[in-house]
Design a protein around this motif. Structure first.
Motif, mmCIF file in Angstrom:
data_model
loop_
_atom_site.group_PDB
_atom_site.id
_atom_site.type_symbol
_atom_site.label_atom_id
_atom_site.label_comp_id
_atom_site.label_asym_id
_atom_site.label_seq_id
_atom_site.Cartn_x
_atom_site.Cartn_y
_atom_site.Cartn_z
ATOM 1 N N GLY A 42 -31.911 -29.548 43.070
ATOM 2 C CA GLY A 42 -32.705 -28.491 42.474
ATOM 3 C C GLY A 42 -32.154 -27.112 42.811
ATOM 4 O O GLY A 42 -31.329 -26.950 43.723
ATOM 5 N N HIS A 50 -28.899 -25.082 37.777
ATOM 6 C CA HIS A 50 -29.855 -24.186 37.128
ATOM 7 C C HIS A 50 -30.985 -25.018 36.513
ATOM 8 O O HIS A 50 -30.791 -26.188 36.155
ATOM 9 C CB HIS A 50 -29.142 -23.376 36.049
ATOM 10 C CG HIS A 50 -29.924 -22.225 35.519
ATOM 11 N ND1 HIS A 50 -30.925 -22.359 34.584
ATOM 12 C CD2 HIS A 50 -29.846 -20.904 35.795
ATOM 13 C CE1 HIS A 50 -31.436 -21.174 34.294
ATOM 14 N NE2 HIS A 50 -30.797 -20.270 35.019
ATOM 15 N N LEU A 51 -32.150 -24.421 36.367
ATOM 16 C CA LEU A 51 -33.276 -25.125 35.745
ATOM 17 C C LEU A 51 -32.912 -25.666 34.364
ATOM 18 O O LEU A 51 -33.400 -26.724 33.954
ATOM 19 C CB LEU A 51 -34.491 -24.194 35.646
ATOM 20 C CG LEU A 51 -35.237 -23.900 36.949
ATOM 21 C CD1 LEU A 51 -36.313 -22.844 36.710
ATOM 22 C CD2 LEU A 51 -35.862 -25.160 37.536
ATOM 23 N N TRP A 52 -32.052 -24.956 33.647
ATOM 24 C CA TRP A 52 -31.673 -25.414 32.307
ATOM 25 C C TRP A 52 -30.946 -26.747 32.346
ATOM 26 O O TRP A 52 -30.995 -27.515 31.380
ATOM 27 C CB TRP A 52 -30.782 -24.375 31.631
ATOM 28 C CG TRP A 52 -31.459 -23.079 31.339
ATOM 29 C CD1 TRP A 52 -32.803 -22.803 31.427
ATOM 30 C CD2 TRP A 52 -30.825 -21.859 30.944
ATOM 31 N NE1 TRP A 52 -33.050 -21.489 31.114
ATOM 32 C CE2 TRP A 52 -31.849 -20.885 30.807
ATOM 33 C CE3 TRP A 52 -29.510 -21.491 30.701
ATOM 34 C CZ2 TRP A 52 -31.573 -19.567 30.425
ATOM 35 C CZ3 TRP A 52 -29.238 -20.186 30.311
ATOM 36 C CH2 TRP A 52 -30.260 -19.240 30.173
ATOM 37 N N HIS A 53 -30.238 -27.014 33.443
ATOM 38 C CA HIS A 53 -29.548 -28.305 33.569
ATOM 39 C C HIS A 53 -30.540 -29.452 33.420
ATOM 40 O O HIS A 53 -30.272 -30.441 32.718
ATOM 41 C CB HIS A 53 -28.846 -28.381 34.928
ATOM 42 C CG HIS A 53 -28.385 -29.760 35.311
ATOM 43 N ND1 HIS A 53 -27.234 -30.335 34.820
ATOM 44 C CD2 HIS A 53 -28.935 -30.681 36.148
ATOM 45 C CE1 HIS A 53 -27.084 -31.546 35.323
ATOM 46 N NE2 HIS A 53 -28.095 -31.782 36.132
ATOM 47 N N PHE A 54 -31.689 -29.324 34.069
ATOM 48 C CA PHE A 54 -32.669 -30.413 34.074
ATOM 49 C C PHE A 54 -33.417 -30.503 32.744
ATOM 50 O O PHE A 54 -33.579 -31.596 32.190
ATOM 51 C CB PHE A 54 -33.629 -30.231 35.244
ATOM 52 C CG PHE A 54 -32.915 -30.169 36.559
ATOM 53 C CD1 PHE A 54 -32.407 -31.309 37.154
ATOM 54 C CD2 PHE A 54 -32.701 -28.954 37.195
ATOM 55 C CE1 PHE A 54 -31.707 -31.260 38.347
ATOM 56 C CE2 PHE A 54 -32.009 -28.883 38.397
ATOM 57 C CZ PHE A 54 -31.506 -30.034 38.971
ATOM 58 N N SER A 55 -33.850 -29.367 32.219
ATOM 59 C CA SER A 55 -34.569 -29.403 30.942
ATOM 60 C C SER A 55 -33.665 -29.887 29.811
ATOM 61 O O SER A 55 -34.131 -30.539 28.871
ATOM 62 C CB SER A 55 -35.151 -28.023 30.607
ATOM 63 O OG SER A 55 -34.141 -27.036 30.516
ATOM 64 N N SER A 56 -32.360 -29.624 29.907
ATOM 65 C CA SER A 56 -31.430 -30.028 28.849
ATOM 66 C C SER A 56 -31.056 -31.505 28.902
ATOM 67 O O SER A 56 -30.427 -32.017 27.961
ATOM 68 C CB SER A 56 -30.158 -29.179 28.930
ATOM 69 O OG SER A 56 -30.448 -27.819 28.662
ATOM 70 N N LEU A 86 -38.766 -27.454 41.207
ATOM 71 C CA LEU A 86 -38.638 -27.666 39.773
ATOM 72 C C LEU A 86 -39.983 -27.460 39.110
ATOM 73 O O LEU A 86 -41.008 -27.954 39.596
ATOM 74 C CB LEU A 86 -38.122 -29.078 39.480
ATOM 75 C CG LEU A 86 -36.691 -29.384 39.930
ATOM 76 C CD1 LEU A 86 -36.373 -30.856 39.683
ATOM 77 C CD2 LEU A 86 -35.687 -28.502 39.219
ATOM 78 N N TYR A 89 -41.676 -27.640 33.064
ATOM 79 C CA TYR A 89 -40.782 -27.702 31.901
ATOM 80 C C TYR A 89 -39.492 -28.431 32.251
ATOM 81 O O TYR A 89 -38.993 -29.258 31.477
ATOM 82 C CB TYR A 89 -40.478 -26.289 31.411
ATOM 83 C CG TYR A 89 -39.611 -26.249 30.178
ATOM 84 C CD1 TYR A 89 -40.120 -26.572 28.923
ATOM 85 C CD2 TYR A 89 -38.261 -25.893 30.273
ATOM 86 C CE1 TYR A 89 -39.315 -26.543 27.788
ATOM 87 C CE2 TYR A 89 -37.451 -25.859 29.150
ATOM 88 C CZ TYR A 89 -37.983 -26.180 27.908
ATOM 89 O OH TYR A 89 -37.179 -26.152 26.795
ATOM 90 N N SER A 90 -38.946 -28.146 33.432
ATOM 91 C CA SER A 90 -37.713 -28.792 33.864
ATOM 92 C C SER A 90 -37.934 -30.269 34.183
ATOM 93 O O SER A 90 -37.043 -31.105 33.978
ATOM 94 C CB SER A 90 -37.150 -28.084 35.098
ATOM 95 O OG SER A 90 -36.932 -26.719 34.833
#
Length: 237
Positions: A42, A50-56, A86, A89-90
């Protein structure tokens, strides 16, 4: 011992890991495995994704090159209140969420009752967390019986982390105590590599030998088959 599904691996998104996702998948395929989880750190850890890594991760199909890819994360427990790094959203697309303690995020050598409260609060307030990560770390001693009772009550899984035996002092003794309680309470476990390099994917000999030494029931080891793990986590296969 090579497991069917590795539930804890890092890619070079985490900067102290050295292999790409494709390299980890290729290693798993060479070893005849059925699945692999991508569980980068995380964002609160210095080299965390980055948080975007997880949401993506929602953009991945279930199968990549014929291997079941489990979308995951290794979230950091941040404080005694059990907060993780996290957001909802993520977490939404994730299928495996490991909660762990790391020294930059949660100060080591705190009183066992403080560490115990942190684990209990994480299990109480973070429903997406489904695996307790490397709890045998000697820097984070706690009341294992109390935490594992909560694990049992809330239907979580305990990780026996192969990597810990090499890098986390006291893990061999502590993991044995944890595994014995899991055996007594019939708590399911996963044997994980915590791989930071592709060649380590799937290799869990340290964890396997520990469980053999205490005659741990194999039916409680979930990641000896994709089907067994998926059924427990209610995942598509």
């Amino acid at each position: 011992m090579i497991i069917a599904v590795d539930t804890h691996t890092h890619t070079n998104i985490s900067h102290h890991a050295y292999s790409t996702l494709e390299e980890n998948i290729a290693a798993a395929k060479r070893k005849g495995m059925e699945g692999i989880a991508i569980t980068n750190h995380g964002p609160a850890l210095g080299d965390g994704a980055h948080l975007w890594h997880f949401s993506s991760l929602k953009n991945f199909k279930n199968y990549v090159y014929g291997l079941r890819l489990l979308r995951g994360a290794e979230a950091n427990i941040m404080n005694e209140e059990g907060e993780i790094d996290l957001d909802d959203y993520s977490l939404a697309p994730l299928e495996i969420v490991i909660a762990s303690m790391h020294t930059p995020c949660f100060a080591p050598k705190q009183p066992p009752e403080t560490v115990t409260r942190a684990w209990l609060n994480t299990l109480e307030h973070s429903p997406k967390v489904n695996i307790v990560g490397h709890m045998g770390d000697g820097r984070y001693k706690c009341d294992y019986a109390a935490v594992l009772k909560k694990v049992k009550e809330t239907g979580r899984i305990v990780e026996i982390n192969h990597h810990s035996f090499d890098v986390r002092k006291g893990s061999d003794e502590n993991c044995r105590e944890i595994a014995l309680i899991c055996k007594e309470l019939k708590i399911p476990v996963v044997l994980s590599t915590d791989a930071h390099f592709s060649d380590d994917v799937g290799e869990v000999e340290n964890s396997w030998q520990l469980l053999k030494s205490i005659d741990f029931p194999e039916e409680l080891i979930l990641n000896t088959s994709l089907r067994k793990l998926a059924e427990f986590l209610n995942l598509e296969v």
